[in-house]
Design a protein around this motif. Sequence first.
Motif, PDB file in Angstrom:
ATOM      1  N   LEU A  49      -5.782   1.326  -8.111  1.00  0.00           N
ATOM      2  CA  LEU A  49      -5.758   2.726  -7.726  1.00  0.00           C
ATOM      3  C   LEU A  49      -7.068   2.981  -6.995  1.00  0.00           C
ATOM      4  CD1 LEU A  49      -4.433   5.513  -7.818  1.00  0.00           C
ATOM      5  CD2 LEU A  49      -5.661   5.919  -9.966  1.00  0.00           C
ATOM      6  N   ILE A  50      -6.961   3.426  -5.760  1.00  0.00           N
ATOM      7  CA  ILE A  50      -8.139   3.599  -4.914  1.00  0.00           C
ATOM      8  C   ILE A  50      -8.212   5.046  -4.478  1.00  0.00           C
ATOM      9  CG2 ILE A  50      -9.222   2.878  -2.755  1.00  0.00           C
ATOM     10  CD1 ILE A  50      -8.172   0.172  -3.338  1.00  0.00           C
TER      11      ILE A  50
ATOM     12  N   VAL B 214       0.856  -1.178   0.000  1.00  0.00           N
ATOM     13  CA  VAL B 214       0.000   0.000   0.000  1.00  0.00           C
ATOM     14  C   VAL B 214       0.895   1.231   0.000  1.00  0.00           C
ATOM     15  CG1 VAL B 214      -1.820   1.252   1.234  1.00  0.00           C
ATOM     16  CG2 VAL B 214      -1.745  -1.252   1.343  1.00  0.00           C
ATOM     17  N   ASN B 215       0.874   1.969  -1.096  1.00  0.00           N
ATOM     18  CA  ASN B 215       1.712   3.164  -1.241  1.00  0.00           C
ATOM     19  C   ASN B 215       3.172   2.896  -0.844  1.00  0.00           C
ATOM     20  OD1 ASN B 215      -0.390   4.718  -2.201  1.00  0.00           O
ATOM     21  ND2 ASN B 215      -0.951   5.479  -0.189  1.00  0.00           N
ATOM     22  N   GLY B 216       3.693   1.736  -1.242  1.00  0.00           N
ATOM     23  CA  GLY B 216       5.096   1.407  -0.989  1.00  0.00           C
ATOM     24  C   GLY B 216       5.362   0.669   0.305  1.00  0.00           C
ATOM     25  N   SER B 217       4.363   0.527   1.183  1.00  0.00           N
ATOM     26  CA  SER B 217       4.552  -0.189   2.458  1.00  0.00           C
ATOM     27  C   SER B 217       3.890  -1.550   2.386  1.00  0.00           C
ATOM     28  CB  SER B 217       3.942   0.607   3.613  1.00  0.00           C
ATOM     29  OG  SER B 217       4.590   1.835   3.754  1.00  0.00           O
TER      30      SER B 217
ATOM     31  N   ALA C 293      -4.740   6.097  -3.103  1.00  0.00           N
ATOM     32  CA  ALA C 293      -3.749   5.088  -2.720  1.00  0.00           C
ATOM     33  C   ALA C 293      -3.507   4.115  -3.865  1.00  0.00           C
ATOM     34  CB  ALA C 293      -4.213   4.330  -1.487  1.00  0.00           C
ATOM     35  N   LEU C 294      -2.290   3.587  -3.908  1.00  0.00           N
ATOM     36  CA  LEU C 294      -1.923   2.552  -4.868  1.00  0.00           C
ATOM     37  C   LEU C 294      -1.715   1.256  -4.101  1.00  0.00           C
ATOM     38  CD1 LEU C 294      -1.068   1.672  -7.746  1.00  0.00           C
ATOM     39  CD2 LEU C 294       1.271   2.306  -7.112  1.00  0.00           C
ATOM     40  N   LEU C 295      -2.481   0.213  -4.442  1.00  0.00           N
ATOM     41  CA  LEU C 295      -2.348  -1.103  -3.827  1.00  0.00           C
ATOM     42  C   LEU C 295      -1.832  -2.067  -4.873  1.00  0.00           C
ATOM     43  CD1 LEU C 295      -4.414   0.253  -1.869  1.00  0.00           C
ATOM     44  CD2 LEU C 295      -5.384  -1.989  -1.576  1.00  0.00           C
ATOM     45  N   ARG C 296      -0.937  -2.961  -4.440  1.00  0.00           N
ATOM     46  CA  ARG C 296      -0.417  -3.989  -5.331  1.00  0.00           C
ATOM     47  C   ARG C 296      -0.418  -5.327  -4.620  1.00  0.00           C
ATOM     48  NH1 ARG C 296       4.497  -3.815  -7.865  1.00  0.00           N
ATOM     49  NH2 ARG C 296       3.417  -4.617  -9.661  1.00  0.00           N
ATOM     50  N   PHE C 297      -0.839  -6.354  -5.321  1.00  0.00           N
ATOM     51  CA  PHE C 297      -0.698  -7.733  -4.859  1.00  0.00           C
ATOM     52  C   PHE C 297      -0.611  -8.605  -6.107  1.00  0.00           C
ATOM     53  CE2 PHE C 297      -5.245  -6.915  -5.006  1.00  0.00           C
ATOM     54  CZ  PHE C 297      -5.754  -8.007  -5.684  1.00  0.00           C
ATOM     55  N   GLY C 298       0.238  -9.632  -6.031  1.00  0.00           N
ATOM     56  CA  GLY C 298       0.460 -10.455  -7.215  1.00  0.00           C
ATOM     57  C   GLY C 298       0.847  -9.561  -8.385  1.00  0.00           C
TER      58      GLY C 298
END
Length: 191
Positions: free
Chosen positions: A126-127, A99-102, A116-121
């Motif tokens: 973009l939220i 989440v935003n780099g954390s 916020a930017l979320l990443r998984f897999g």
Amino acid sequence: MNVSQTMKTEENLTCLYVKLYHPDQATQPLYSLLPLNCLYKMNAEDPVRLGRDGQACTFVLNDAKVSRKQISFQAYRKARSPEIRFTVQNISQRGKIVVNGSELGYLERADLEDKALLRFGRYELLIWRQPGDSQDSFEVLFEKQNYPPSREMGLEIPCSVAVMDTVLGNYQNNGPLSPEPLESDETLVYE
């Protein structure tokens, strides 16, 4: 009584916008089970769960590489504030989300900023939150995005590989990131 006194006024609901991106979204029906481009009204006390299990999650991704329960968004209000805000929680036992780099591990949560930017897999989400007046409900809107949201946020993060293989760790210096979920489900048939 006249009509204007008995009619319920239209609420201006807070909206949680979720733009989804996956590098294979053009060739695979990853979002076929999501209500894309439709506002979905939620009770503020109910979590918004996203994963591949339709019984455990409010919204489902059609992707065997996603955890059964991947992420959860929960609405909340700060003391003496009428605004609905959101937290995000990693509910995947095997995968991490960024989440935003954390990085967030299992059951860890973070307050979401207005954007916020979320990443998984291999997913990027973009939220952002559009404030509203209601204190007991909000809306969710899912949209497909044709380019990585990280580009919109000014980050050059290749999303063609899983989270663990990206250079995102260079932004935060917290070491290697986790691979996409490796859960297996005995009800799935693999070819």
